[in-house]
Design an enzyme around this catalytic site. Structure first.
Site, short mmCIF file in Angstrom:
data_model
loop_
_atom_site.label_atom_id
_atom_site.label_comp_id
_atom_site.label_asym_id
_atom_site.label_seq_id
_atom_site.Cartn_x
_atom_site.Cartn_y
_atom_site.Cartn_z
N ASP A 237 -16.64 5.59 5.22
CA ASP A 237 -16.22 4.24 4.81
C ASP A 237 -15.11 4.30 3.75
OD1 ASP A 237 -17.29 2.00 6.08
OD2 ASP A 237 -19.22 2.20 5.06
N LYS B 57 -22.39 -0.56 15.64
CA LYS B 57 -21.96 0.76 15.16
C LYS B 57 -22.74 1.86 15.88
CE LYS B 57 -20.27 -0.76 10.66
NZ LYS B 57 -20.47 -0.87 9.21
N GLN C 186 -24.67 0.74 4.75
CA GLN C 186 -24.23 -0.61 5.10
C GLN C 186 -24.39 -1.54 3.89
OE1 GLN C 186 -22.66 -1.40 7.87
NE2 GLN C 186 -22.49 -3.57 7.45
N1 GUN Z 1 -20.27 -4.49 5.01
C1 GUN Z 1 -19.22 -5.22 5.42
N2 GUN Z 1 -18.23 -4.43 5.86
C2 GUN Z 1 -18.65 -3.16 5.71
C3 GUN Z 1 -18.07 -1.89 6.00
O1 GUN Z 1 -16.94 -1.75 6.48
N3 GUN Z 1 -18.85 -0.82 5.71
C4 GUN Z 1 -20.10 -0.95 5.17
N4 GUN Z 1 -20.75 0.16 4.90
N5 GUN Z 1 -20.66 -2.10 4.89
C5 GUN Z 1 -19.94 -3.20 5.17
#
Ligand code: GUN
Length: 238
Positions: free
Chosen positions: A73, A4, A48
């Site tokens: 998100d 990311k 996350q």
């Molecule tokens: N953990 C697994 N997938 C995701 C996601 O798309 N966003 C976040 N913040 N955590 C995750």
């Protein structure tokens, strides 16, 4: 998270990240979120998941401390509500990427039987809402569902997100189906999906690999959502 950060920089965004440790207090996380909420130079914020065990029960309330206009998100209850109502603002990145992958096959989603295995807030639930919005007929399977294989066999579109390595075998899949594997399991140090790719690829019409399928799409969607968040902040879109 590493990807990311890397992709953000490639897209020309400035990214900041703060590592928390397993004993972080709730207030450390919400304090950081509030600081970024109030910083005009920050357009998008994500936490996350999953949170460490002792904070797991606070996941929803922590998501709700993110400014909904910066919630790239789409996990804030306001954004989740907008999606459920059919007027989304930020669509969660993984299901949004899955829809793009499904559309890239050129097959019309309308009227298809779509089966989703997994009911998480991150993937299963929003995936069901998005496929319903695209006029598919939806079935959601989860850990308490009986005879999952009988249900998945009827799927024209099968999205699997349960976190069980190689769970979906060839006899659970319809000939020619679109199979989207959201699983990321570490088995003997190797990334492994929820679908037994080697055998299912012989039967599916389309199938995503792990790694290199849904994961990179999730990050691409995060970049798009972040750019949209920037446009919101600056008042270019409503
Ligand atoms: N953990 C697994 N997938 C995701 C996601 O798309 N966003 C976040 N913040 N955590 C995750």
């Amino acid at each position: 998270v590493r990807s990311k950060i890397k992709r953000s920089e490639e897209a020309g965004f400035t990214s900041y990240h703060r590592d928390m440790d397993n004993s972080s207090a709730r207030e450390q996380i919400t304090g950081q979120i509030k600081e970024w909420n109030n910083d005009n130079s920050i357009d998008g914020i994500l936490v996350q998941l999953p949170l460490p065990e002792h904070l797991r029960k606070d996941t929803a309330s922590i998501m709700d401390t993110i400014d909904p206009a910066k919630d790239v998100d789409g996990f804030h209850s306001e954004n989740a509500g907008l999606l459920a109502r059919g007027t989304p603002r930020f669509i969660p990145c993984t299901p949004r990427g899955c829809i793009k992958l499904i559309k890239s096959t050129g097959i019309d989603i309308k009227g298809k039987n779509a089966v989703i295995v997994g009911r998480s807030n991150i993937v299963g639930k929003p995936m069901a809402l998005l496929l319903m919005q695209e006029n598919a007929t939806i079935t959601i399977c989860h850990s308490k569902t009986k005879n999952i294989g009988e249900i998945t066999k009827n799927a024209d579109i099968l999205v699997v997100a349960i976190g069980k390595p190689l769970f979906i075998k060839q006899d659970m899949v319809k000939e020619g189906a679109i199979v989207i594997d959201v699983g990321i399991n570490r088995v003997d140090g190797k990334l492994t999906g929820d679908v037994d790719f080697k055998e299912v690829k012989e039967k599916a019409g389309f199938i995503t690999p792990v790694p290199g399928g849904v994961g990179p799409m999730t990050i691409a969607m995060l970049m798009e959502n972040t750019y949209m968040a920037y446009l919101y902040q600056k008042g270019f879109i409503k």
